[in-house]
Design a protein around this motif. Structure first.
Motif: not given
Length: 335
Positions: A308-335
């Motif tokens: 429920a949380a991730v779906g809402r935040l991902v949609a905000r990033e994709l549709v509204d163009g926001t960068v959601e701080p709650a997802l900052s530690g989960c980014r693919p580029d950490r690997f």
């Protein structure tokens, strides 16, 4: 990113992304090799809890899990969620340390919450805000909600590769039934995400992790809350049925019979082995892939809890163009 999305994977995570993005006004195509919720989602224990949140990049997301499901239930009335609370205890040791959303209860209080427990422990952790869901039922409601907002849904349509145009940007996906176009592709396909990422040269470090789930017969009302012990995670899913997440069916059956009065007739009905997508560091992998414009990854363990949380935040990033701080530690580029 753009508002023309192809979401690959109709498990609970992909269904949530599709629903929230369509609700926010995106043009959404949702595609899956099977039926919505029929993969690892169906084999989830489906515990929803913000209690006792541990440290780590996803700690903030986990802390919002119950609030996000309450929000989702208000948007999709009748969402199959059971807010039973959860109890945790161990056989040994003194009083535990309560985490977020938890209180320490004594044996007498535990006996009022779970009257069938034969020998209530001296102490337990009670999280009244925790609950559980019917994971397939929730996924189906999310898909129906996405359809209601205009999403196109393609079940039983395996995706074979991600497509790119001559400039290297995302152009959609190839499927067994032909191409599907989109200028953004969201990979939410569980363990299949790694292979799909590899089709465009992207490494997504996700490995399959077996997850046994046992279905047991049970007298009505034997278990009232969601119970976590050293032997099992256990909850009642129907008047005559329990499910348990544990390692051994024989040991689980013996533990249930010895833990609860009136459980002598409990029998094993079946076993399923879910294949969880386990990121290399155990944390969700959620975000855009910089080297492939238009590609976005959303794969995680505890997908039912976080959906429920991730779906809402991902949609905000994709549709509204926001960068959601709650997802900052989960980014693919950490690997």
């Amino acid at each position: 990113m753009s508002k023309d999305l192809v979401v690959v994977g109709a498990g609970i995570a992909g269904a949530s992304v599709a629903y929230h993005a369509a609700r926010a006004g995106a043009s959404v195509t949702l595609v899956d090799a099977g039926r919505p919720g029929a993969g690892v989602t169906a084999d989830s224990f489906a515990w929803i809890g913000a209690s006792g949140v541990r440290e780590g990049p996803a700690a903030g997301l986990r802390a919002t899990a119950t609030a996000e499901y309450h929000r989702l239930g208000a948007e999709l009335p009748g969402l199959p969620v059971n807010w039973s609370g959860s109890l945790r205890w161990t056989r040994e040791g003194g009083a535990p340390t309560a985490g977020i959303g938890q209180t320490i209860v004594d044996a007498a209080t535990l006996a009022t919450l779970e009257p069938a427990v034969r020998q209530p422990p001296e102490w337990a952790l009670w999280a009244p805000g925790d609950g559980s869901v019917d994971p397939v039922g929730v996924t189906e409601r999310l898909v129906a909600g996405a359809r209601a907002h205009g999403a196109r849904v393609h079940p039983d349509t395996p995706v074979t590769a991600v497509r790119r145009d001559a400039a290297g940007r995302i152009a959609g996906v190839e499927t067994a039934a032909g191409p599907l176009s989109g200028t953004t592709v969201v990979l939410a396909a569980g363990v299949a995400t790694a292979a799909l990422g590899a089709s465009v040269g992207v490494r997504v470090p996700v490995e399959p992790s077996p997850s046994p789930l046992f279905r047991l017969s049970a007298p009505a009302g034997l278990v009232r809350t969601l119970v976590n012990t050293e032997d099992f995670d256990l909850r009642q899913v129907a008047p005559d049925r329990l499910i348990a997440a544990a390692d051994s069916p024989e040991q689980t059956l013996a533990a249930v019979r010895s833990t609860f009065r009136g459980a002598g007739s409990v029998e094993l009905l079946g076993t399923s082995i879910g294949v969880r997508p386990m990121p290399a560091d155990g944390e969700p992998i959620v975000g855009p892939v910089a080297e492939v414009p238009g590609l976005y990854v959303a794969v995680m363990h505890a997908a039912v809890t976080l959906a429920a949380a991730v779906g809402r935040l991902v949609a905000r990033e994709l549709v509204d163009g926001t960068v959601e701080p709650a997802l900052s530690g989960c980014r693919p580029d950490r690997f």
